[in-house]
Design a protein around this motif. Structure first.
Motif, short mmCIF file in Angstrom:
data_model
loop_
_atom_site.label_atom_id
_atom_site.label_comp_id
_atom_site.label_asym_id
_atom_site.label_seq_id
_atom_site.Cartn_x
_atom_site.Cartn_y
_atom_site.Cartn_z
N GLU A 171 3.62 -1.93 0.82
CA GLU A 171 4.30 -2.35 2.08
C GLU A 171 3.80 -1.39 3.21
O GLU A 171 3.27 -0.29 3.02
CB GLU A 171 6.00 -1.92 1.90
CG GLU A 171 6.71 -1.97 3.29
CD GLU A 171 6.89 -3.54 3.78
OE1 GLU A 171 5.62 -3.69 4.69
OE2 GLU A 171 7.43 -4.29 3.45
N GLY B 278 3.74 1.21 6.13
CA GLY B 278 4.67 2.49 6.52
C GLY B 278 5.74 2.19 7.34
O GLY B 278 6.87 2.93 7.14
N ASP C 212 2.29 1.77 -4.55
CA ASP C 212 1.15 1.88 -3.73
C ASP C 212 -0.09 2.66 -4.23
O ASP C 212 0.26 3.87 -4.71
CB ASP C 212 1.47 2.36 -2.11
CG ASP C 212 0.47 2.41 -1.23
OD1 ASP C 212 -0.85 2.43 -1.31
OD2 ASP C 212 0.92 1.99 0.15
N SER D 123 -0.25 7.63 1.83
CA SER D 123 0.19 6.66 2.51
C SER D 123 1.84 6.88 2.82
O SER D 123 2.38 7.22 2.30
CB SER D 123 -0.17 4.94 2.22
OG SER D 123 1.18 4.66 1.61
N SER E 4 4.02 4.89 3.09
CA SER E 4 5.00 4.05 2.37
C SER E 4 5.20 4.86 1.22
O SER E 4 6.49 5.15 0.77
CB SER E 4 4.25 2.74 2.06
OG SER E 4 3.30 2.41 2.87
MG MG Z 1 0.64 1.97 3.14
#
Ligand code: MG
Ligand code: ATP
Length: 253
Positions: A164, A166, A183, A188, A190
């Motif tokens: 996904e 962020g 992830d 990241s 997310s």
């Molecule tokens: Mg990401």
């Protein structure tokens, strides 16, 4: 996935080549966006550094994710173009093992792509696919990116959001949902906003969550709650980052 037979299984980079083929196929079928190709490249680089294996902290995260799913009132698996192209059957299997809904949820939403993904998931065994109604909004996001189903992600208490973006991961977290993120990049946003970040390739992570869910199916609420409580998200992110920076011998696992 007609092209998969062309890749010899003893090729040292078999898995990575199969993955690229699936993403390419996804783009050709109108399931995956061209942005999805870039996301795939980023993921591959991280997976290479991880050693292309499920590290122990990711396995603990997968088990905690399974416990969350089994404790949830209304768990939902969010599916985007990369997820649909890479692991359609595995999404259906996880939904079956946990009673979760499946909802198509796209960063760059078009009606055609939502429909193509829903059809693709049905071809791989899904009975009900949400995300086509899009009659509710995630607060704090611009119109198109905010669209979800009122009886799907909007209503969910636990959401699995693999790969996904962020911003949307943050907005879902602010709605009070328990977020499970898959992830490969532990840095990241997310992964950093997730209650349970699973730093692993979705090809390995989804079947692993399903395996844990089946294994935990007979457990009491107390046992499941203990697994959830004992899981340390910061430690999991740190272990993944250590593995990326220093390799398998230095991460102490
Ligand atoms: Mg990401
Ligand atoms: P943000 O910091 O806002 O999250 P981002 O650069 O991570 O931004 P994207 O490019 O949309 O945003 O993220 C795609 C993410 O998906 C990347 O972190 C990439 O590592 C990850 N990814 C790609 N392929 C896979 C895969 N097969 N399994 C797991 N993760 C993957």
């Amino acid at each position: 996935m007609s092209d998969e037979v062309d890749v010899p299984e003893d090729h040292p980079r078999y898995q990575s080549l199969v993955t690229r083929h699936r993403i390419e196929d996804g783009v050709e079928k109108g399931i995956t966006s061209t942005q999805g190709l870039i996301a795939e490249g980023r993921g591959e680089a991280f997976d290479y550094l991880l050693g292309e294996e499920t590290i122990p902290s990711a396995d603990r995260a997968a088990r905690a994710a399974a416990a969350h799913f089994l404790l949830a009132e209304h768990p939902v698996i969010s599916v985007n173009g990369n997820v649909a192209a890479l692991v359609p059957e595995e999404v259906v299997a996880l939904a079956g093992a946990t009673g979760a809904d499946i909802e198509v949820n796209l960063f760059g939403r078009t009606a055609e792509r939502v429909q193509a993904i829903a059809d693709h998931l049905r071809e791989h065994g899904a009975t009900e696919v949400k995300g086509l109604t899009a009659d509710a909004r995630i607060p704090g996001l611009s119109h198109e990116r905010a669209k979800v189903d009122a009886d799907g992600i909007y209503d969910a208490d636990v959401v699995l959001v693999p790969l996904e973006d962020g911003d949307r991961a943050e907005a879902l977290g602010e709605m009070g949902k328990t977020e499970i993120v898959i992830d490969l990049n532990p840095l990241s946003r997310s992964a950093r906003t997730a209650a349970v970040p699973i730093v692993d390739n979705i090809l390995r992570a989804l079947p692993n969550v399903t395996r844990h869910a089946r294994d935990l199916a007979g457990s009491s609420r107390e046992e499941l709650e203990a697994i959830v409580t004992e899981f340390d998200r910061d430690a999991a992110l740190e272990a993944a980052e250590r593995r990326l920076r220093e390799g398998a011998l230095a991460d102490g696992e």
